[in-house]
Write a protein that holds these residues in place. Structure first.
Motif, mmCIF file in Angstrom:
data_model
loop_
_atom_site.group_PDB
_atom_site.id
_atom_site.type_symbol
_atom_site.label_atom_id
_atom_site.label_comp_id
_atom_site.label_asym_id
_atom_site.label_seq_id
_atom_site.Cartn_x
_atom_site.Cartn_y
_atom_site.Cartn_z
ATOM 1 N N LYS A 99 0.814 -1.204 0.000
ATOM 2 C CA LYS A 99 0.000 0.000 0.000
ATOM 3 C C LYS A 99 0.859 1.270 0.000
ATOM 4 C CE LYS A 99 -2.239 -1.836 3.517
ATOM 5 N NZ LYS A 99 -3.118 -1.963 4.668
ATOM 6 N N ASN A 100 2.182 1.056 -0.182
ATOM 7 C CA ASN A 100 3.083 2.179 -0.017
ATOM 8 C C ASN A 100 2.922 3.307 -1.018
ATOM 9 O OD1 ASN A 100 4.493 2.309 2.241
ATOM 10 N ND2 ASN A 100 6.146 0.972 1.591
ATOM 11 N N SER A 101 2.253 3.036 -2.134
ATOM 12 C CA SER A 101 2.132 4.116 -3.116
ATOM 13 C C SER A 101 0.886 4.970 -2.861
ATOM 14 C CB SER A 101 2.077 3.514 -4.518
ATOM 15 O OG SER A 101 0.965 2.649 -4.589
ATOM 16 N N THR A 102 0.142 4.630 -1.828
ATOM 17 C CA THR A 102 -1.089 5.382 -1.547
ATOM 18 C C THR A 102 -0.766 6.725 -0.901
ATOM 19 O OG1 THR A 102 -2.225 3.292 -1.160
ATOM 20 C CG2 THR A 102 -3.309 5.278 -0.351
ATOM 21 N N ARG A 103 -1.385 7.801 -1.412
ATOM 22 C CA ARG A 103 -1.209 9.110 -0.780
ATOM 23 C C ARG A 103 -2.348 9.334 0.211
ATOM 24 N NH1 ARG A 103 -0.105 15.247 -2.857
ATOM 25 N NH2 ARG A 103 1.560 15.391 -1.322
ATOM 26 N N ILE A 104 -2.026 9.731 1.423
ATOM 27 C CA ILE A 104 -3.033 9.858 2.478
ATOM 28 C C ILE A 104 -3.274 11.346 2.749
ATOM 29 C CG2 ILE A 104 -3.564 9.262 4.878
ATOM 30 C CD1 ILE A 104 -1.155 7.129 4.284
ATOM 31 N N THR A 105 -4.536 11.749 2.706
ATOM 32 C CA THR A 105 -4.862 13.167 2.877
ATOM 33 C C THR A 105 -5.907 13.355 3.964
ATOM 34 O OG1 THR A 105 -4.407 13.601 0.542
ATOM 35 C CG2 THR A 105 -5.731 15.236 1.706
ATOM 36 N N GLY A 106 -5.611 14.247 4.894
ATOM 37 C CA GLY A 106 -6.598 14.657 5.897
ATOM 38 C C GLY A 106 -7.139 16.017 5.512
ATOM 39 N N ILE A 107 -8.441 16.189 5.651
ATOM 40 C CA ILE A 107 -9.060 17.497 5.421
ATOM 41 C C ILE A 107 -9.360 18.087 6.798
ATOM 42 C CG2 ILE A 107 -11.066 18.722 4.463
ATOM 43 C CD1 ILE A 107 -9.226 17.515 2.300
#
Ligand SMILES: Cc1ncc(COP(=O)(O)O)c(C=O)c1O
Length: 320
Positions: free
Chosen positions: A206-214
Motif C-alpha cells: 500500500k506504499n504508493s497510496t497518498r493519504i490526505t486529511g481534510i
C-alpha cells in the motif's frame, strides 16, 4: 488470557464486522475518469460508529488488560466521541465519565441525555479549564480525582487509537481489487489520520497510496506536530506520503455555509449516503472541489473514509 479480557475480545469481534467499501456512481467522477469508493465505517455499529469505534477498540482492550473499569474523557456538548464512549461503557461494562466544555444545562441536549442514559457521569467545566485538557499538571489532578480510571484524550486519539485505525487499512487491503492511489479522511484531532499513515506505511503493497486529511477546523497546522508525536508514542513510523489540507475549514469548526449545506443535501440525494457537514460533509466537499480542479491523475482510484458522526447533526444550529 484473563477471562474478562477474552470475553471482551470475543464481544468486540462478534459485534463488529468489516464495513462495506461502496463505489460511487456520479457524473463528475465519470467525466473526470476518477473512481471513488467510500469505506462505510458509519455502518460499523448503530451507536459506536465510524472512527469512534476504530479509535476506542484498543483503549477498551488496554483498560480491561490493566483491570481498569472506569473510562474518563473530554468533549464538547455534541461530541461524537463522548456519545460513542458512553455507548461503549454501556455495552462492554465500563463506568464512564466525561469532562464537558460548557454549562450544566447542556446535559438536556439529545447527545448528552443519551450518554447519561447509558450511565455516563458528566462534569461541566469552563472553556478556560477545558483548554488545559492536555496539560500534564491538569491531567495529574484529574487522575488524582479518578485514581482508578483510564483517561482518554479528546476525540479518543490516544496511542491506542492507532492499532484500531490500522485494522481498517488491513480491511481495505482485502476489499479493494484495485490499487488505491489516494485515501481521504476528515481530520479533527488527528488520530484517524495518524492511524491511516501507520496502517499504510506498515504494508509494502500500500506504499504508493497518498493519504490526505481534510482539516475541519481553522489554523490546523499544529496538528502536524501532534500527528508525528502520536505516531512516535504508538511506535509507528511514517514512510508514507501524507498531507493535511488546511484550506477547507469553511470558516472554522462546525461552521456550515449555505453552499456546504446544499452540497451535503445534493450528495445525499445523488449518492444515497447520509453525511453531516461538520466532518464528512467538509471532506466530501473538499474532495469534489479537488476533482473539479483536476487535482488527480486520469484514472486515479480514491477511497474516502466515512467516519460516521451522524448523531452530531442534533447539535447543528444550536447555541451549544
Ligand atoms: C465524524 C467524525 N469524523 C472525523 C473526525 C476526526 O477524527 P480525528 O479526531 O481522529 O481527526 C471526528 C472526530 O473524532 C468525527 O467525529
Amino acid at each position: 488470557m484473563d477471562k474478562s479480557l477474552s470475553q471482551l475480545s470475543q464481544q468486540l469481534q462478534l459485534l463488529i464486522s468489516p464495513s462495506p467499501l461502496q463505489e460511487l456512481n456520479h457524473p463528475l467522477l465519470q467525466s473526470k475518469n476518477i473512481s471513488l469508493s467510500v469505506k462505510r465505517d458509519d455502518l460499523l455499529h448503530a451507536d459506536i460508529s465510524g472512527n469512534k469505534w476504530r479509535k476506542l477498540k484498543f483503549n477498551l482492550i488496554e483498560a480491561r488488560k490493566q483491570g481498569i473499569n472506569h473510562l474518563v474523557s473530554f468533549g464538547g456538548a455534541y461530541s461524537n466521541h463522548i456519545h460513542a464512549l458512553a455507548a461503549a461503557g454501556h455495552y462492554f461494562g465500563f463506568e464512564t465519565s466525561a469532562i464537558i466544555r460548557g454549562e450544566p444545562h447542556y446535559a438536556n441536549n439529545p447527545t448528552l441525555k443519551q450518554a447519561q442514559q447509558w450511565g455516563m457521569h458528566l462534569h461541566f467545566v469552563s472553556r478556560q479549564e477545558y483548554r488545559q485538557r492536555e496539560e500534564p499538571q491538569y491531567l495529574q489532578r484529574l487522575q488524582d480525582k479518578f485514581p482508578e480510571a483510564l483517561i482518554i484524550p479528546e476525540g479518543g486519539s490516544s496511542p491506542f487509537a492507532i492499532p484500531g485505525v490500522m485494522e481498517l487499512c488491513d480491511e481495505l487491503m482485502q476489499q479493494s481489487v484495485k490499487r488505491i492511489d489516494h485515501i481521504f479522511t476528515a481530520t479533527g484531532s488527528g488520530g484517524t489520520l495518524a492511524g491511516l499513515i501507520a496502517g499504510f506505511s506498515n504494508n509494502q503493497q500500500k506504499n504508493s497510496t497518498r493519504i490526505t486529511g481534510i482539516a475541519v477546523l481553522k489554523q490546523a497546522d499544529y496538528l502536524l506536530t501532534n500527528i508525528d508525536h502520536l505516531l512516535g508514542q504508538a511506535n509507528q513510523s511514517s514512510v508514507n506520503d501524507w498531507q493535511l489540507l488546511t484550506q477547507f475549514h469553511g470558516g472554522g469548526y462546525a461552521k456550515v455555509s449555505p453552499e456546504l449545506g446544499d452540497f451535503c443535501s445534493q450528495f445525499e440525494s445523488e449518492c444515497g449516503i447520509p453525511i453531516e457537514p461538520i466532518y464528512t460533509g467538509k471532506m466530501f466537499y473538499a474532495l469534489f472541489e479537488l476533482i473539479k480542479q483536476d487535482y488527480f491523475n486520469d484514472g486515479d482510484n480514491i477511497v474516502a473514509l466515512h467516519t460516521g458522526g451522524l448523531q452530531g447533526l442534533q447539535g447543528l444550529n444550536k447555541p451549544h
